[in-house]
Write an enzyme that holds these catalytic residues in place. Structure first.
Site, mmCIF file in Angstrom:
data_model
loop_
_atom_site.group_PDB
_atom_site.id
_atom_site.type_symbol
_atom_site.label_atom_id
_atom_site.label_comp_id
_atom_site.label_asym_id
_atom_site.label_seq_id
_atom_site.Cartn_x
_atom_site.Cartn_y
_atom_site.Cartn_z
ATOM 1 N N TRP A 21 57.291 -24.067 16.612
ATOM 2 C CA TRP A 21 57.967 -24.503 15.396
ATOM 3 C C TRP A 21 57.343 -23.808 14.188
ATOM 4 C CZ3 TRP A 21 59.378 -30.423 15.754
ATOM 5 C CH2 TRP A 21 60.135 -30.619 16.918
ATOM 6 N N TYR B 40 63.192 -37.956 8.861
ATOM 7 C CA TYR B 40 62.340 -37.306 7.863
ATOM 8 C C TYR B 40 63.201 -36.835 6.696
ATOM 9 C CZ TYR B 40 63.821 -32.833 10.009
ATOM 10 O OH TYR B 40 64.544 -31.777 10.492
ATOM 11 N N ASP C 247 34.916 -25.257 34.681
ATOM 12 C CA ASP C 247 33.780 -25.514 35.557
ATOM 13 C C ASP C 247 34.331 -25.722 36.957
ATOM 14 O OD1 ASP C 247 34.880 -28.047 35.082
ATOM 15 O OD2 ASP C 247 32.942 -29.053 35.109
ATOM 16 N N HIS D 173 69.492 -30.880 17.048
ATOM 17 C CA HIS D 173 68.818 -31.873 16.210
ATOM 18 C C HIS D 173 69.578 -31.960 14.891
ATOM 19 C CE1 HIS D 173 65.824 -33.410 13.426
ATOM 20 N NE2 HIS D 173 65.612 -32.221 12.912
ATOM 21 N N SER E 11 66.537 -20.319 15.025
ATOM 22 C CA SER E 11 66.063 -21.587 14.449
ATOM 23 C C SER E 11 65.386 -21.390 13.101
ATOM 24 C CB SER E 11 65.089 -22.266 15.414
ATOM 25 O OG SER E 11 65.714 -22.559 16.643
#
Length: 822
Positions: free
Chosen positions: A361, A259, A552, A225, A45
């Site tokens: 990424w 984008y 906790d 994508h 990628s």
């Protein structure tokens, strides 16, 4: 000769190269990085990533990862060529809902220290001249965002790591992991074995297959994508050159899942608007090393033009210059998605020394690599990682069916405006309590968390809203804070404070710790004294070595060698199992699914419970923070005198087989008392009025007990325990920041968390938990702030406005604890 561990990193992409750099920077010089592809363009990628780095995220951790990535890549170059071009980022809104969301994001940016400003349409067009201002309502401009040249950054990182002793080997396929005695000993490749003390899988979308080599389920899904590059755009001719590539801000049009970035005089467009395209590793094309390049690599699948057609139309509408351009190239690039969208960091539970850093990424690559390096070298990350730890997932969440469905849903929703309480639509009803049918009969409104169906309110209580006294009437809410909420929560809180209510506490994680070594084991791992009488219950902390709050816990001693630990989830189980001694003197078992729990709380709680049993449930018979075995209506139970709503009552446990009967017995016994079922919305309001902290939201490993207001749970006099030395000498008087209680002055602005807080007009902290306080009649928020005095006035940014709030003494309700101890 070097004595540092031998580390093998699988994957020479942006994560693996960053990790080699971070480790060698810390003096670990026996580092070998392997990749099946040729160096430096290996075909994963990283090799095709468009490199947009938008830092702002709802998660503080993810934002800090991105901010460090920006800082680090800015410092790198390859022979003078940039690795990060800080052109800024611009996210635009075409709907009022998106514009409101951008104001919320700007609040996150302020909370996490990232500069950002919501600007109008004309300013958007000035920042990005290709933008049609008529199409947008405004935008969020973050000047420190920009473009990462990931493939170039890999070269810079490789060179630096190699100069410190690291070795990179390309065209080397990993075929196995060797191990002995439950530890890794090496990596088998098609070119021989490489010995290793530590192996870190940074294989990206190959991570699932790499995990299988040691039997580790890595919950990620490779998805394609779409990305295209246009031909020449007339308005860009002459603006850039091959060296600069881009001058305009990177652009996100999230209303259409798109984008944009410049490529010299062309535009690159990425789309999440298409159908999910899951990828099977076995179906990837074979690409010879000699043919590997920007146009051919295993991670680039053929472009499906029909999927991109609507996105091209939307792009031409937003950027009119594209109407005269054409799509020149396109591909479907593979990235990794996970069930909750977060990265996967951690060590195999079965094979020591095998680590993963997957589903990362470019945006977060350097930050993740630094965190992993710190884990390996120092034993802890300076940034808290509970939302990234692979152990956060329960077993069902790592199954192929769950991972495939939820990861594809995350792809679809990646740019959606999502409410903080928004639940998954599917899969649902995975985990239900034994009284689920009874809750449905009462009209429960369920939200989902870790697969559990949790009632947030009950429609059966709607009539009570009209009966609320004037001082209990909740204010009208704005549209955002009214989502996944009902005024019925006010009625349920009222009945809890004045009558009695049943709460389903089954989803809370319960762990049994038993065996001859159980006491010493818990003494070592917790801050409280565990060596108490059988029946004692202790609120305690688990710290890390630096004194940060790992969790906790509520620990009940049910027998000399058997304890029940009320925990915060799967991470606690993983920690206890890893810390267990090898001599089998301690057994650790998750008993959550085989048991159930009903909280019976309110001033009439004893009137409900006592007639059902011959056991003594008086204040003397079962004191606060004590537990005992009993029978209620013939059902064997364990009753613990605890209350996280600040009222008299018990957590009543039984095995799952008796659960429905227990509910029916309590419900029938409470009819004459006006008993109701109450949900998480009321619970959260009541617990904040009592100042009870929620681990993971209000406090994490980044905070010490005294800052978080839980220093009372630390007993240094008991002897050694993890983190004792780190908190020695600390006190609530010495801290410079605190988890601080705030009440909102206007009495009606209900916050939801992560909002920035301003002190004297300057950003000073952020909200953690918030709710409307029905008992006190005003909103309550907890926030991390500098140590300030009670009565100090602050401002909280809520979307595009600021609301005033006041630092309050805590707890807000019953500080003398008389109600809970009666």
């Amino acid at each position: 000769m070097s004595t540092t561990p031998r580390v093998v990193i699988i994957g020479a992409g942006i994560v693996g190269a960053n990790l080699a750099d971070e480790l060698t920077q810390r003096g670990w010089d026996r580092v070998t990085v392997l990749d099946q592809g040729p160096l430096p363009l290996t075909g994963g990628s990283t090799s095709h990533a468009p490199g947009l780095v938008f830092q702002t995220n709802a998660s503080k951790t993810m934002t800090e990862f991105a901010t460090y990535t920006v800082e680090k890549l800015l410092s790198l170059d390859v022979d003078g060529a940039w690795c990060f071009n800080q052109v800024g980022g611009l996210e635009v809104a075409t709907t009022p809902e998106r514009l409101a969301d951008l104001h919320r994001k700007q609040g996150w940016a302020t909370s996490w220290g990232v500069p950002g400003e919501v600007v109008g349409a004309e300013e958007c067009a000035r920042l990005h001249p290709l933008l049609d201002p008529e199409q947008v309502l405004g935008g969020l401009h973050t000047p420190t965002d920009g473009l990462a040249k990931a493939s170039r950054a890999v070269v810079a990182l490789m060179r630096r790591a190699e100069s410190r002793g690291a070795e990179f080997r390309g065209s080397t396929r990993v075929v196995g992991i060797t191990q002995a005695g439950g530890r890794v000993t090496g990596v088998r490749t098609d070119r021989g074995e490489v010995p290793a003390d530590v192996v870190v899988s940074c294989g990206g979308f190959w991570g699932r297959e790499l995990g299988e080599l040691v039997g580790m389920r890595v919950p990620l899904l490779p998805l394609a994508h779409q990305y295209v590059r246009t031909g020449q755009v007339a308005e860009l001719v002459g603006r850039n050159d091959e060296q600069i590539e881009a001058r305009m801000p990177i652009l996100r049009h999230q209303d259409q899942d798109l984008y944009y970035r410049e490529h010299n005089d062309c535009i690159g467009i990425g789309s999440y608007a298409h159908r999910p395209m899951p990828v099977r590793i076995g179906d990837l094309p074979e690409v010879d090393d000699d043919d590997m390049g920007e146009a051919a690599m295993p991670s680039m699948l053929p472009f499906t033009e029909e999927d991109f057609a609507p996105s091209w139309e939307h792009s031409q509408l937003l950027l009119p210059s594209l109407r005269e351009a054409k799509i020149e190239t396109g591909f479907n690039g593979i990235f990794s998605f996970t069930p909750d969208g977060g990265p996967l960091i951690g060590e195999s539970p079965e094979v020591a020394g095998f680590w993963i850093a997957e589903a990362v990424w470019v945006t977060h690559s350097s930050g993740v690599a630094r965190a992993v390096a710190q884990l390996l070298v120092d034993g802890r990350s300076e940034i808290e990682l509970h939302g990234c730890d692979v152990a956060r997932f329960d077993e069902f969440q790592t199954t192929d069916a769950y991972v495939d469905e939820t990861s594809q849903r995350n792809f679809v929703e990646i740019y959606d405006v999502l409410h903080p309480l928004q639940p998954k639509e599917s899969p649902r009803d995975l985990r239900v309590s034994p009284f689920h049918d009874r809750q449905k009969e009462l009209g429960a409104f369920f939200l989902e968390s870790h697969g559990w169906e949790r009632p947030h309110w009950y429609e059966a209580n709607a009539h009570l809203v009209d009966e609320l006294p004037a001082e209990w009437q909740p204010p009208a809410r704005d549209a955002w804070s009214a989502m996944f909420h009902s005024p019925i929560a006010a009625a349920e809180a009222w009945k809890t404070r004045t009558g009695v209510a049943l709460y389903d506490m089954t989803p809370l994680t319960r762990i049994e710790v038993s065996g001859p070594g159980a006491l010493a084991f818990l003494e070592r791992l917790t801050t409280g004294k565990m060596d108490k009488s059988v029946g004692s219950v202790t609120y305690t902390l688990a710290l890390d070595e630096a004194g940060g709050i790992r969790s906790d816990l509520t620990v009940a001693r049910l027998a000399e060698d058997r304890f029940q630990v009320g925990a915060n989830g799967r991470l606690d189980l993983d920690y206890l199992q890893r810390q267990a001694p090898h001599d089998h003197s301690v057994q650790i078992r998750d008993i959550t699914g085989g048991t159930c729990c009903i909280g019976v709380w309110g001033p009439l709680a004893r009137d409900l419970v006592q007639p059902l049993t011959g056991d003594d449930f008086s204040n003397e018979g079962l004191k606060y923070f004590r537990a005992k075995a009993a029978h209620l209506g013939g059902i064997p139970v364990t009753a613990m005198r605890l209350s996280y709503v600040g009222e008299l009552g018990w957590e009543i446990y039984t095995s799952a087989e008796y659960g429905r009967r227990l509910w029916d017995v309590l419900w029938e016994a409470g009819r004459d008392l006006g008993v109701i079922a109450a949900g998480r919305a009321a619970f959260n309001s009541l617990r904040l009025e009592k100042g009870y902290r929620s681990w993971g939201t209000d406090m994490t490993t980044e905070h010490n007990p005294y800052e978080a207001g839980v220093g009372f749970a630390v007993r240094p006099q008991k002897g050694e325990f993890v983190g004792r030395d780190a908190v020695a000498g600390l006190s609530e008087e010495t801290v410079t920041r605190r988890l601080t209680c705030l009440t909102v002055d206007d009495g009606q602005s209900v916050l939801l968390g992560h909002e920035p807080v301003f002190l004297d007009g300057r950003p000073a902290g952020h909200v953690t938990s918030a709710a409307f306080g029905h008992t006190i009649g005003r909103p309550v928020a907890y926030a991390w702030l500098p140590a300030v005095q009670v009565g100090t006035s602050v401002e909280i940014q809520y979307f595009d406005r600021r609301v005033r709030a006041t630092v309050a003494a805590e707890p807000l309700v019953d500080p003398e604890m008389t109600r809970i101890r009666r």
